[in-house]
Design an enzyme around this catalytic site. Structure first.
Site, mmCIF file in Angstrom:
data_model
loop_
_atom_site.group_PDB
_atom_site.id
_atom_site.type_symbol
_atom_site.label_atom_id
_atom_site.label_comp_id
_atom_site.label_asym_id
_atom_site.label_seq_id
_atom_site.Cartn_x
_atom_site.Cartn_y
_atom_site.Cartn_z
ATOM 1 N N ARG A 75 0.863 -1.193 0.000
ATOM 2 C CA ARG A 75 0.000 0.000 0.000
ATOM 3 C C ARG A 75 0.892 1.234 0.000
ATOM 4 N NH1 ARG A 75 -4.359 -0.287 4.478
ATOM 5 N NH2 ARG A 75 -5.248 -1.870 3.129
ATOM 6 N N ARG A 144 -2.905 6.484 9.510
ATOM 7 C CA ARG A 144 -2.845 6.011 8.123
ATOM 8 C C ARG A 144 -2.891 7.179 7.135
ATOM 9 N NH1 ARG A 144 -4.662 0.680 7.749
ATOM 10 N NH2 ARG A 144 -4.054 -0.465 9.603
ATOM 11 N N LYS A 208 -5.114 0.773 14.478
ATOM 12 C CA LYS A 208 -5.016 1.752 13.391
ATOM 13 C C LYS A 208 -5.738 3.060 13.742
ATOM 14 C CE LYS A 208 -7.079 -1.215 10.578
ATOM 15 N NZ LYS A 208 -7.860 -1.875 9.499
ATOM 16 N N LYS A 210 -7.278 6.760 11.819
ATOM 17 C CA LYS A 210 -7.561 7.334 10.499
ATOM 18 C C LYS A 210 -8.052 8.775 10.598
ATOM 19 C CE LYS A 210 -8.449 2.867 8.443
ATOM 20 N NZ LYS A 210 -9.382 1.990 7.720
ATOM 21 N N CYS A 425 -14.977 -3.221 -1.929
ATOM 22 C CA CYS A 425 -13.623 -3.468 -1.431
ATOM 23 C C CYS A 425 -12.963 -4.525 -2.303
ATOM 24 C CB CYS A 425 -13.676 -3.928 0.015
ATOM 25 S SG CYS A 425 -14.263 -5.619 0.150
ATOM 26 N N CYS A 431 -7.667 -10.780 -0.543
ATOM 27 C CA CYS A 431 -7.874 -10.458 0.872
ATOM 28 C C CYS A 431 -8.077 -11.734 1.692
ATOM 29 C CB CYS A 431 -9.085 -9.542 1.038
ATOM 30 S SG CYS A 431 -9.342 -9.172 2.793
ATOM 31 N N CYS A 470 -16.581 -8.792 3.663
ATOM 32 C CA CYS A 470 -16.722 -9.154 5.076
ATOM 33 C C CYS A 470 -17.108 -7.891 5.843
ATOM 34 C CB CYS A 470 -15.418 -9.763 5.609
ATOM 35 S SG CYS A 470 -14.196 -8.551 6.145
ATOM 36 N N CYS A 474 -14.199 -2.161 4.650
ATOM 37 C CA CYS A 474 -13.207 -1.396 3.875
ATOM 38 C C CYS A 474 -13.839 -0.519 2.797
ATOM 39 C CB CYS A 474 -12.194 -2.336 3.255
ATOM 40 S SG CYS A 474 -11.307 -3.287 4.504
HETATM 41 FE FE1 SRM Z 1 -9.378 -2.211 5.041
HETATM 42 C C1 SRM Z 1 -8.104 -4.902 6.625
HETATM 43 C C2 SRM Z 1 -8.250 -3.401 2.162
HETATM 44 C C3 SRM Z 1 -10.027 0.759 3.706
HETATM 45 C C4 SRM Z 1 -11.391 -1.435 7.764
HETATM 46 N N1 SRM Z 1 -8.317 -3.859 4.596
HETATM 47 C C5 SRM Z 1 -7.862 -4.841 5.425
HETATM 48 C C6 SRM Z 1 -6.937 -5.796 4.663
HETATM 49 C C7 SRM Z 1 -5.545 -5.293 4.798
HETATM 50 C C8 SRM Z 1 -7.065 -7.282 5.047
HETATM 51 C C9 SRM Z 1 -6.141 -7.821 6.082
HETATM 52 O O1 SRM Z 1 -6.009 -7.240 7.187
HETATM 53 O O2 SRM Z 1 -5.580 -8.883 5.829
HETATM 54 C C10 SRM Z 1 -7.482 -5.596 3.217
HETATM 55 C C11 SRM Z 1 -6.518 -5.906 2.088
HETATM 56 C C12 SRM Z 1 -7.279 -6.429 0.900
HETATM 57 C C13 SRM Z 1 -6.493 -6.455 -0.347
HETATM 58 O O3 SRM Z 1 -6.225 -7.576 -0.853
HETATM 59 O O4 SRM Z 1 -6.165 -5.404 -0.881
HETATM 60 C C14 SRM Z 1 -8.034 -4.199 3.312
HETATM 61 N N2 SRM Z 1 -9.060 -1.436 3.318
HETATM 62 C C15 SRM Z 1 -8.676 -2.109 2.212
HETATM 63 C C16 SRM Z 1 -8.796 -1.250 0.970
HETATM 64 C C17 SRM Z 1 -7.717 -1.521 -0.070
HETATM 65 C C18 SRM Z 1 -10.190 -1.446 0.375
HETATM 66 C C19 SRM Z 1 -10.403 -0.927 -1.022
HETATM 67 O O5 SRM Z 1 -10.928 -1.726 -1.800
HETATM 68 O O6 SRM Z 1 -10.109 0.217 -1.323
HETATM 69 C C20 SRM Z 1 -8.737 0.150 1.616
HETATM 70 C C21 SRM Z 1 -7.341 0.674 1.776
HETATM 71 C C22 SRM Z 1 -7.347 2.034 2.378
HETATM 72 C C23 SRM Z 1 -6.014 2.712 2.435
HETATM 73 O O7 SRM Z 1 -5.541 3.152 1.390
HETATM 74 O O8 SRM Z 1 -5.473 2.857 3.527
HETATM 75 C C24 SRM Z 1 -9.313 -0.162 2.988
HETATM 76 N N3 SRM Z 1 -10.434 -0.583 5.685
HETATM 77 C C25 SRM Z 1 -10.676 0.498 4.893
HETATM 78 C C26 SRM Z 1 -11.721 1.287 5.446
HETATM 79 C C27 SRM Z 1 -12.333 2.541 4.825
HETATM 80 C C28 SRM Z 1 -11.680 3.805 5.295
HETATM 81 O O9 SRM Z 1 -10.707 3.763 6.051
HETATM 82 O O10 SRM Z 1 -12.168 4.854 4.910
HETATM 83 C C29 SRM Z 1 -12.137 0.652 6.607
HETATM 84 C C30 SRM Z 1 -13.314 1.078 7.516
HETATM 85 C C31 SRM Z 1 -13.020 2.242 8.368
HETATM 86 C C32 SRM Z 1 -12.444 1.814 9.680
HETATM 87 O O11 SRM Z 1 -11.237 1.624 9.743
HETATM 88 O O12 SRM Z 1 -13.217 1.621 10.624
HETATM 89 C C33 SRM Z 1 -11.310 -0.522 6.746
HETATM 90 N N4 SRM Z 1 -9.664 -3.012 6.973
HETATM 91 C C34 SRM Z 1 -10.585 -2.570 7.880
HETATM 92 C C35 SRM Z 1 -10.597 -3.479 8.991
HETATM 93 C C36 SRM Z 1 -11.499 -3.349 10.253
HETATM 94 C C37 SRM Z 1 -10.914 -2.414 11.252
HETATM 95 C C38 SRM Z 1 -11.705 -2.385 12.527
HETATM 96 O O13 SRM Z 1 -11.595 -1.408 13.258
HETATM 97 O O14 SRM Z 1 -12.415 -3.331 12.843
HETATM 98 C C39 SRM Z 1 -9.668 -4.490 8.704
HETATM 99 C C40 SRM Z 1 -9.310 -5.706 9.577
HETATM 100 C C41 SRM Z 1 -8.431 -5.360 10.724
HETATM 101 O O15 SRM Z 1 -7.882 -4.281 10.832
HETATM 102 O O16 SRM Z 1 -8.295 -6.243 11.573
HETATM 103 C C42 SRM Z 1 -9.112 -4.175 7.430
HETATM 104 FE FE1 SF4 Z 2 -11.073 -7.754 2.900
HETATM 105 FE FE2 SF4 Z 2 -13.220 -7.480 4.411
HETATM 106 FE FE3 SF4 Z 2 -11.724 -5.374 3.853
HETATM 107 FE FE4 SF4 Z 2 -13.185 -6.421 1.975
HETATM 108 S S1 SF4 Z 2 -13.970 -5.503 3.856
HETATM 109 S S2 SF4 Z 2 -11.011 -5.838 1.773
HETATM 110 S S3 SF4 Z 2 -13.121 -8.567 2.466
HETATM 111 S S4 SF4 Z 2 -11.088 -7.089 5.045
#
Ligand code: SRM
Ligand code: SF4
Length: 569
Positions: A75, A144, A208, A210, A425, A431, A470, A474
């Site tokens: 990333r 982030r 994390k 944000k 996402c 993922c 899931c 994201c």
């Molecule tokens: Fe996310 C984890 C992709 C924005 C909440 N996120 C992941 C992981 C890294 C999976 C992992 O931990 O193994 C995903 C990688 C998938 C892949 O193959 O690329 C992933 N998140 C993404 C992206 C690429 C989605 C997209 O399609 O654009 C976004 C990258 C953002 C960036 O550039 O930094 C992305 N993730 C978000 C957002 C939206 C936002 O931030 O505006 C959220 C929800 C907001 C929040 O944080 O509450 C988000 N991602 C999560 C979570 C749940 C966090 C939580 O508090 O419960 C996880 C899982 C974790 O952290 O345990 C996660």
């Molecule tokens: Fe992966 Fe769930 Fe985030 Fe989609 S929402 S990228 S399935 S961790």
């Protein structure tokens, strides 16, 4: 938090890592496996990478007793989402040379490369840094990528928010030399602990963190999904200050009611000069009071709900040494992008292009590269996974338009408003947490629903629709008018009733709906909307008024429908 509770394993890992070094260098050098140890994987996130495997071929490899098909996600931070044409070309080169031939534009205005193998990880990161981009703190328990409204035609106000976003990003970037040592072959410099991480300390944050900066009336950064947001208050052409919002977040776990998405609370107002201080102090309150025993309860949203918003504000004011002023009035109209060409006050043009699922591939990728080769302005990644070709002079516009036409990029304008307002996402196949398809699943679901839209005359009505594989959220699904959240392969929980401006959470409408039944489930609601909606009524408001769903005020009542089972027929 109670002292008797055991610290989460990652807390020990952080302390033992000597400011994010751990055994990472050794693990990366080990070519006997394509993977890394569990601790190394956790540590690697702080450096902006995740170990993944190709889930499409996981079962086959298991059958043949082969190691998983490991590769890495990288990333790349792009604070405020602004990249130069040279940086675009670099990402394009890296996608071909080391990754899976695609560039992913994320929901936080960053780039992602997928499919980089271990032996090429270091070289790829070195090349990213050579292009004046980096990956540190793109993931991990730190601040982030800082998001900011990317619409340059908003002139001075936009320039100010971009500047402040980049300053926040710089101020909160980890200072450890580990990144340089491991990836860029930097010299190890001896320093005292305080010098290493003056803001974070040894254990960084509980989870994390944000930050986003919005310019009303656009909420395209979705402030309610962020731990901390600043909402610009513009008077005339000038930003007089920012409302401060805290405690937003999306992630939850199916079946665990202690986890939930939560809207941010607006707790006050600060001047432009105070923004950096407020950012730092909000982060410090979370650093000091966040739950370090349970990573599912470690985000700022839970710190605030455990202790109250009033407690948070009081504590923040103490940390600041002054009080935030009362919040000012503002209004968001929507959280989507505004597509097409716009002209700014200086006479330059900006084109917001739709990139489905944020995935730049095939012809579109070739076309954008050709554009980057002649473009004199910049590229802006939006929080909706789209792209703005920004600052195109009137003289340069015809050549860019010819390329847009040649590579089919302008057909993005012909999409239905539903598709233009979609986010999915990544999910499968990369993922590791995906329970169902999203990026590969949503386009077809929208095609199904478009049949209903055509029939009912709603093709040009903007309805926000989001799918995630899931409930981690994201694609910020819980803030959209229609959401599908992966439950198991081919099945989704369907949520309805989010605010069109991303200012109200949606609620569960039906559980575990098979993909093929979505059109039958939602078609009648869309038809009802077309027939009985009130003047200018948005779909998310309609489903609540018409009684399909109850409104959610904030995260705490999010699971209410599950409890009463009202909609789970
Ligand atoms: Fe996310 C984890 C992709 C924005 C909440 N996120 C992941 C992981 C890294 C999976 C992992 O931990 O193994 C995903 C990688 C998938 C892949 O193959 O690329 C992933 N998140 C993404 C992206 C690429 C989605 C997209 O399609 O654009 C976004 C990258 C953002 C960036 O550039 O930094 C992305 N993730 C978000 C957002 C939206 C936002 O931030 O505006 C959220 C929800 C907001 C929040 O944080 O509450 C988000 N991602 C999560 C979570 C749940 C966090 C939580 O508090 O419960 C996880 C899982 C974790 O952290 O345990 C996660
Ligand atoms: Fe992966 Fe769930 Fe985030 Fe989609 S929402 S990228 S399935 S961790």
């Amino acid at each position: 938090m109670s002292e008797e509770k055991k610290l989460a394993h990652n807390e020990h890992m952080k302390v033992d890592s000597n400011y994010l070094r751990g055994t990472l260098a050794k693990g990366l050098a080990d070519t006997s496996t394509g993977g890394l140890t569990e601790d190394e994987q956790q540590l690697l996130k702080f450096h902006g990478c995740y170990l993944q495997d190709d889930r499409d071929i996981r079962a086959g490899r298991r059958k043949h007793k082969l190691e998983k098909a490991f590769s890495f996600l990288i990333r790349v931070r792009v604070p405020g989402g602004v990249a130069t044409p040279e940086q675009w070309i670099k990402m394009d080169n890296l996608a071909t040379d080391y990754a899976n031939g695609t560039i992913k534009l994320t929901t936080r205005q960053a780039f992602q490369l997928h499919g980089v193998i271990k032996t090429q990880l270091k070289k790829t990161i070195q090349e990213i840094n050579a292009a004046a981009l980096d990956t540190i703190a793109a993931c991990g328990d730190v601040n982030r990528n800082v998001m900011c409204n990317p619409n340059p035609f908003l002139s001075q106000a936009h320039a100010d928010v971009l500047k402040i976003s980049q300053e926040i990003s710089d101020h909160l970037t980890p200072q450890t030399g580990a990144y340089h040592e491991i990836w860029l072959d930097g010299e190890k410099v001896e320093t005292t602990a305080e010098e290493v991480e003056p803001i974070y300390g040894k254990t960084y944050l509980p989870r994390k963190f944000k930050i986003a900066v919005a310019v009303p009336p656009s909420n395209d950064v979705d402030i309610h999904a962020n731990d901390l947001s600043f909402v610009a208050i513009v008077e005339g052409a000038k930003i007089v200050g920012y409302n401060v919002a805290v405690g937003g977040g999306m992630g939850m776990t199916h079946g665990d009611e202690k986890t939930y998405p939560r809207l941010a609370d607006i707790i006050g107002f600060c001047t432009p000069e105070q923004v950096l201080d407020v950012s730092e102090k909000v982060l410090l309150v979370q650093r000091d009071f966040g739950d370090r025993t349970n990573r599912k309860h470690a985000r700022l949203k839970y710190t605030i709900d455990d202790r109250s918003v009033a407690w948070f504000l009081g504590t923040l004011n103490e940390y600041l040494g002054y009080d935030l002023e009362p919040e000012r009035e503002f209004k968001f109209d929507d959280n989507g992008d505004r597509f097409g060409w716009v002209e700014d006050h200086l006479g330059d043009f900006h084109l917001n292009l739709f990139i489905e699922g944020g995935r730049v591939r095939d012809q579109a990728r070739v076309g954008l590269r050709k554009i980057a080769e002649i473009h004199q302005g910049d590229f802006r990644l939006t929080g909706n996974q789209n792209l703005i070709i920004a600052k195109v002079s009137p003289k340069a516009r015809p050549a860019i338009e010819a390329l847009l036409d040649k590579y089919g990029l302008l057909k993005s304008h012909l999409q239905s408003a539903l598709r233009l307002n979609s986010i999915s996402c990544v999910a499968l196949p990369t993922c590791g947490l995906a329970l169902a398809e999203a990026e590969r699943g949503l386009p077809g679901v929208i095609t199904d629903l478009e049949e209903v839209l055509e029939k009912t005359g709603l093709r040009h009505d903007a309805i926000t629709i989001r799918m995630t594989g899931c409930p981690n959220g994201c694609g910020r699904p819980f803030l959209s008018e229609i959401a599908f959240v992966g439950r198991s392969p081919g099945k989704y929980n369907v949520y309805l009733g989010g605010g069109h401006a991303g200012d109200r959470l949606n609620k569960l409408y039906r559980e575990a709906v098979p993909r093929n039944e979505i059109k039958n489930l939602l078609g009648p609601l869309i038809e009802d909307y077309a027939k009985t909606r009130e003047e200018a009524e948005k779909f998310g408001d309609f489903v609540i008024r018409a009684g399909y769903i109850a409104a959610t005020s904030n995260g705490l009542d999010f699971h209410a429908n599950l409890k009463v089972g009202a909609f789970n027929s």
